[in-house]
Design a protein around this motif. Structure first.
Motif, PDB file in Angstrom:
ATOM      1  N   ALA A   1       1.309  -0.838   0.266  1.00  0.00           N
ATOM      2  CA  ALA A   1       0.075  -0.449   0.203  1.00  0.00           C
ATOM      3  C   ALA A   1       0.973   1.158   0.253  1.00  0.00           C
ATOM      4  N   LYS A   2       0.371   2.927  -0.602  1.00  0.00           N
ATOM      5  CA  LYS A   2       0.856   3.404  -0.869  1.00  0.00           C
ATOM      6  C   LYS A   2       0.822   4.850   0.427  1.00  0.00           C
ATOM      7  N   ALA A   3       1.702   4.747   1.136  1.00  0.00           N
ATOM      8  CA  ALA A   3       2.099   5.814   2.185  1.00  0.00           C
ATOM      9  C   ALA A   3       1.438   7.234   1.806  1.00  0.00           C
ATOM     10  N   LEU A   4       1.232   8.441   2.314  1.00  0.00           N
ATOM     11  CA  LEU A   4       1.266   9.229   2.261  1.00  0.00           C
ATOM     12  C   LEU A   4       2.401  10.269   3.704  1.00  0.00           C
ATOM     13  N   VAL A   5       3.062  11.015   3.775  1.00  0.00           N
ATOM     14  CA  VAL A   5       4.102  11.658   4.400  1.00  0.00           C
ATOM     15  C   VAL A   5       3.216  12.718   4.489  1.00  0.00           C
ATOM     16  N   MET A   6       3.244  13.269   5.688  1.00  0.00           N
ATOM     17  CA  MET A   6       2.475  14.672   6.088  1.00  0.00           C
ATOM     18  C   MET A   6       3.284  15.177   6.967  1.00  0.00           C
ATOM     19  N   ARG A   7       2.291  16.558   6.914  1.00  0.00           N
ATOM     20  CA  ARG A   7       3.595  17.532   7.403  1.00  0.00           C
ATOM     21  C   ARG A   7       2.576  18.734   8.222  1.00  0.00           C
ATOM     22  N   LEU A   8       2.366  19.213   9.394  1.00  0.00           N
ATOM     23  CA  LEU A   8       1.755  19.755   9.615  1.00  0.00           C
ATOM     24  C   LEU A   8       3.426  21.268  10.654  1.00  0.00           C
ATOM     25  N   ASP A   9       2.911  21.832  10.237  1.00  0.00           N
ATOM     26  CA  ASP A   9       3.613  23.251  10.564  1.00  0.00           C
ATOM     27  C   ASP A   9       3.025  23.942  12.114  1.00  0.00           C
ATOM     28  N   MET A  10       3.775  23.349  13.503  1.00  0.00           N
ATOM     29  CA  MET A  10       2.885  23.402  14.221  1.00  0.00           C
ATOM     30  C   MET A  10       3.044  24.999  15.117  1.00  0.00           C
ATOM     31  N   PRO A  11       2.356  25.372  15.086  1.00  0.00           N
ATOM     32  CA  PRO A  11       2.640  27.277  16.183  1.00  0.00           C
ATOM     33  C   PRO A  11       3.742  28.050  16.061  1.00  0.00           C
TER      34      PRO A  11
END
Length: 160
Positions: free
Chosen positions: A150-160
């Motif tokens: 299965a394909k994985a998505l790399v996700m990102r969150l820029d924290m405040p």
């Protein structure tokens, strides 16, 4: 008086350590096709750069779910998040992630990453709610229960 129809109290979120490794392993095994061994979880929970939070059941003090991240300087990666199968779709994942983000923010994390199965609609909806966005994909990253990939998505969150 006890009512069998009364809503269970919400679990409380607390930092967890190696004392919860067996419970984490059990939840992880019920959540992923290729789960981590208890010894792997134990080693992560011993590591000073790993931060873990658990959703503790208010009735029996058992673990209802957990989240674990590894930090390096001002970045971190969510290593895993899992909720006990009988407690899913009750807001525990959202509570865990919310509290965990506050913990990571308090230690100075500015960027948070994770990898998620591209077909995991529930997880993608959760991460979207918190503002994560896809930044890359990894083809054939996860092994599936049927010996596929299965394909994985790399996700990102820029924290405040």
């Amino acid at each position: 008086m006890f009512s069998p129809f009364a809503k269970a109290p919400a679990p409380f979120i607390r930092n967890i350590g190696v004392e919860r490794s067996a419970e984490c392993a059990k939840i992880h095994a019920a959540s992923f096709a290729y789960p981590w061994r208890e010894t792997d979880i134990e080693q992560l929970l011993f590591a000073p750069e790993v931060f873990a939070s658990g959703a503790i059941d208010a009735r029996d003090l058992g673990l209802a779910g957990f989240i674990m991240s590894r930090a390096a300087q001002d970045e971190a990666e969510i290593l895993t998040i899992a909720v006990a199968s009988d407690r899913r779709r009750s807001g525990i994942g959202r509570s865990l992630l919310s509290a965990h983000l506050a913990t990571l923010s308090a230690i100075g994390i500015k960027k948070l990453f994770l990898e998620v199965d591209a077909d995991n609609a529930a997880a993608l909806a959760l991460y979207d709610t918190f503002g994560f966005h896809a930044v890359a994909e990894r083809k054939a990253y996860y092994r599936t229960a049927d010996a596929g990939r299965a394909k994985a998505l790399v996700m990102r969150l820029d924290m405040p």
